[in-house]
Design a protein around this motif. Structure first.
Motif, PDB file in Angstrom:
ATOM      1  N   UNK A  26       0.864  -1.221  -0.064  1.00 32.29           N
ATOM      2  CA  UNK A  26      -0.094   0.132  -0.055  1.00 32.29           C
ATOM      3  C   UNK A  26       0.917   1.198  -0.073  1.00 32.29           C
ATOM      4  N   UNK A  27       0.717   2.026  -1.015  1.00 34.43           N
ATOM      5  CA  UNK A  27       1.608   3.196  -1.267  1.00 34.43           C
ATOM      6  C   UNK A  27       0.732   4.435  -1.742  1.00 34.43           C
ATOM      7  N   UNK A  28       0.601   5.525  -1.002  1.00 30.66           N
ATOM      8  CA  UNK A  28      -0.286   6.663  -1.582  1.00 30.66           C
ATOM      9  C   UNK A  28      -1.857   6.095  -1.182  1.00 30.66           C
ATOM     10  N   UNK A  29      -2.152   5.302  -0.448  1.00 30.82           N
ATOM     11  CA  UNK A  29      -3.431   4.870  -0.274  1.00 30.82           C
ATOM     12  C   UNK A  29      -3.781   4.008  -1.198  1.00 30.82           C
ATOM     13  N   UNK A  30      -3.006   3.144  -2.378  1.00 36.98           N
ATOM     14  CA  UNK A  30      -3.458   2.502  -3.168  1.00 36.98           C
ATOM     15  C   UNK A  30      -2.647   1.028  -3.122  1.00 36.98           C
ATOM     16  N   UNK A  31      -3.394   0.043  -3.131  1.00 39.89           N
ATOM     17  CA  UNK A  31      -2.815  -1.416  -2.489  1.00 39.89           C
ATOM     18  C   UNK A  31      -2.856  -2.218  -3.887  1.00 39.89           C
ATOM     19  N   UNK A  32      -1.480  -2.667  -4.172  1.00 44.42           N
ATOM     20  CA  UNK A  32      -1.220  -3.661  -5.310  1.00 44.42           C
ATOM     21  C   UNK A  32      -0.568  -4.726  -4.763  1.00 44.42           C
ATOM     22  N   UNK A  33      -0.628  -5.727  -5.594  1.00 44.11           N
ATOM     23  CA  UNK A  33       0.030  -7.359  -5.240  1.00 44.11           C
ATOM     24  C   UNK A  33       1.407  -6.979  -5.716  1.00 44.11           C
ATOM     25  N   UNK A  34       2.499  -7.222  -4.889  1.00 41.08           N
ATOM     26  CA  UNK A  34       3.812  -7.261  -5.275  1.00 41.08           C
ATOM     27  C   UNK A  34       4.547  -8.966  -4.911  1.00 41.08           C
ATOM     28  N   UNK A  35       5.351  -9.228  -5.738  1.00 43.94           N
ATOM     29  CA  UNK A  35       6.222 -10.240  -5.480  1.00 43.94           C
ATOM     30  C   UNK A  35       7.767  -9.874  -5.230  1.00 43.94           C
ATOM     31  N   UNK A  36       8.179 -10.438  -4.002  1.00 40.02           N
ATOM     32  CA  UNK A  36       9.388 -10.073  -3.582  1.00 40.02           C
ATOM     33  C   UNK A  36      10.155 -11.224  -3.425  1.00 40.02           C
ATOM     34  N   UNK A  37      11.266 -11.471  -4.503  1.00 37.24           N
ATOM     35  CA  UNK A  37      12.226 -12.520  -4.469  1.00 37.24           C
ATOM     36  C   UNK A  37      13.332 -12.062  -3.427  1.00 37.24           C
ATOM     37  N   UNK A  38      13.763 -13.194  -2.551  1.00 39.30           N
ATOM     38  CA  UNK A  38      14.746 -12.858  -1.517  1.00 39.30           C
ATOM     39  C   UNK A  38      15.631 -13.973  -1.425  1.00 39.30           C
ATOM     40  N   UNK A  39      16.659 -13.730  -0.604  1.00 41.60           N
ATOM     41  CA  UNK A  39      17.638 -14.441  -0.200  1.00 41.60           C
ATOM     42  C   UNK A  39      17.737 -14.630   1.285  1.00 41.60           C
ATOM     43  N   UNK A  40      17.695 -15.763   2.005  1.00 44.64           N
ATOM     44  CA  UNK A  40      17.926 -16.047   3.216  1.00 44.64           C
ATOM     45  C   UNK A  40      19.335 -16.204   3.513  1.00 44.64           C
ATOM     46  N   UNK A  41      19.947 -15.072   4.194  1.00 44.00           N
ATOM     47  CA  UNK A  41      21.562 -15.297   4.339  1.00 44.00           C
ATOM     48  C   UNK A  41      22.053 -15.906   5.695  1.00 44.00           C
TER      49      UNK A  41
ATOM     50  N   UNK B 174      19.013 -13.489  18.803  1.00 45.05           N
ATOM     51  CA  UNK B 174      19.197 -14.200  17.796  1.00 45.05           C
ATOM     52  C   UNK B 174      18.545 -13.408  16.584  1.00 45.05           C
ATOM     53  N   UNK B 175      19.399 -13.412  15.257  1.00 43.71           N
ATOM     54  CA  UNK B 175      19.169 -12.505  14.387  1.00 43.71           C
ATOM     55  C   UNK B 175      19.000 -13.343  12.937  1.00 43.71           C
ATOM     56  N   UNK B 176      18.042 -12.926  12.272  1.00 49.25           N
ATOM     57  CA  UNK B 176      17.682 -13.735  10.956  1.00 49.25           C
ATOM     58  C   UNK B 176      17.988 -12.592   9.788  1.00 49.25           C
ATOM     59  N   UNK B 177      18.773 -12.947   8.859  1.00 49.93           N
ATOM     60  CA  UNK B 177      19.231 -11.845   8.027  1.00 49.93           C
ATOM     61  C   UNK B 177      18.605 -12.332   6.590  1.00 49.93           C
ATOM     62  N   UNK B 178      18.211 -11.124   5.673  1.00 43.36           N
ATOM     63  CA  UNK B 178      17.762 -11.516   4.297  1.00 43.36           C
ATOM     64  C   UNK B 178      18.129 -10.294   3.314  1.00 43.36           C
ATOM     65  N   UNK B 179      18.210 -10.630   2.193  1.00 46.61           N
ATOM     66  CA  UNK B 179      18.346  -9.815   1.068  1.00 46.61           C
ATOM     67  C   UNK B 179      17.224  -9.842   0.082  1.00 46.61           C
ATOM     68  N   UNK B 180      16.668  -8.603  -0.259  1.00 45.99           N
ATOM     69  CA  UNK B 180      15.515  -9.161  -1.303  1.00 45.99           C
ATOM     70  C   UNK B 180      15.644  -7.856  -2.295  1.00 45.99           C
ATOM     71  N   UNK B 181      14.786  -8.064  -3.514  1.00 48.00           N
ATOM     72  CA  UNK B 181      14.617  -6.956  -4.662  1.00 48.00           C
ATOM     73  C   UNK B 181      12.946  -7.019  -5.019  1.00 48.00           C
ATOM     74  N   UNK B 182      12.662  -5.939  -5.348  1.00 47.77           N
ATOM     75  CA  UNK B 182      11.372  -5.968  -6.066  1.00 47.77           C
ATOM     76  C   UNK B 182      11.368  -5.109  -7.349  1.00 47.77           C
TER      77      UNK B 182
ATOM     78  N   UNK C 100      10.814   1.066 -11.086  1.00 47.30           N
ATOM     79  CA  UNK C 100      11.619   1.555 -10.015  1.00 47.30           C
ATOM     80  C   UNK C 100      11.969   0.084  -9.411  1.00 47.30           C
ATOM     81  N   UNK C 101      13.174  -0.040  -9.061  1.00 47.71           N
ATOM     82  CA  UNK C 101      14.152  -1.152  -8.455  1.00 47.71           C
ATOM     83  C   UNK C 101      14.165  -0.862  -7.089  1.00 47.71           C
ATOM     84  N   UNK C 102      13.513  -1.902  -6.265  1.00 47.67           N
ATOM     85  CA  UNK C 102      13.742  -1.807  -4.803  1.00 47.67           C
ATOM     86  C   UNK C 102      14.504  -2.857  -4.157  1.00 47.67           C
TER      87      UNK C 102
END
Length: 209
Positions: free
Chosen positions: A129-144, A155-163, A183-185
């Motif tokens: 949800x951005x600017x009051x608008x909600x859209x589906x988003x897929x976020x590929x990620x790596x579990x580090x 205890x810490x969990x670490x991840x890297x992701x892109x969208x 936009x690359x996130x």
């Protein structure tokens, strides 16, 4: 009246108990807002793709390292934390014609499902949800990594992701001749195990300055 305990009933009860205990083993985490960052870039007049940065305001994560499909997350990104490397540029991007941080201070992401694609990679499916608008988003990620800190404090969990986002999906259409649409996130995430971590606040609370 007595109840007869049949074998199928017993097996069903055992299966339910096993499933309940397995899901209960999924750990809860809160986002480390100091070590977690959200980066993005977008083309500027075709000359370059400058980077901007946001901070995560709050959020929670449930993560089972053995059963990723049981995981879930929600987080709020504070748009007012924008850093483009220049104060005037920050103000311009936060105006109503672009991010509209005054009207919608927080971007909110909530997962709907998580799938594992190999030993260390997966995809989070969710709603942004951005600017009051909600859209589906897929976020590929790596579990580090999942481990105790060097001092054993957390205890810490670490991840890297892109969208990849299209700004027009969220009503951001200004300056179409100078700002790109795609936009690359990139997200660098650390989450601290916290059994008291709670889901993010309501929409009305999230967008209160």
């Amino acid at each position: 009246m007595s109840t007869r305990l049949t074998v199928p009933t017993l097996l069903a009860g055992l299966a339910l108990a096993f499933a309940t205990s397995a899901y209960a083993a999924t750990d809860s985490y809160r986002f480390d807002t100091v070590h977690s960052q959200v980066l993005f870039n977008i083309t500027h007049d075709g000359y370059s793709r400058p980077w901007g940065r946001f901070h995560i305001a709050r959020g929670w994560l449930r993560f089972d390292p053995d059963h990723w499909e049981r995981s879930a997350t929600a987080l709020d990104i504070d748009l007012n934390s924008l850093d483009m490397g220049d104060a005037d540029w920050n103000k311009a991007v936060l105006k109503p014609s672009l991010l509209d941080a005054a009207g919608h201070r927080y971007a909110h992401f909530a997962s709907t499902s998580v799938e594992r694609t190999d030993a260390s990679h997966g995809v989070i499916h969710g709603q942004l949800t951005l600017r009051g608008i909600t859209k589906p988003v897929d976020v590929p990620f790596q579990f580090n990594r999942l481990a105790r800190t060097i001092f054993g404090l957390h205890t810490v969990a670490g991840f890297s992701a892109t969208a990849a986002l299209d700004r027009r999906d969220f009503g951001i259409t200004a300056f179409k001749n100078s700002i790109g649409d795609q936009v690359l996130v990139r997200l660098e995430i650390e989450a601290i195990r916290d059994d008291g971590a709670q889901p993010a606040s309501s929409t009305s609370a999230r967008n209160t300055p």
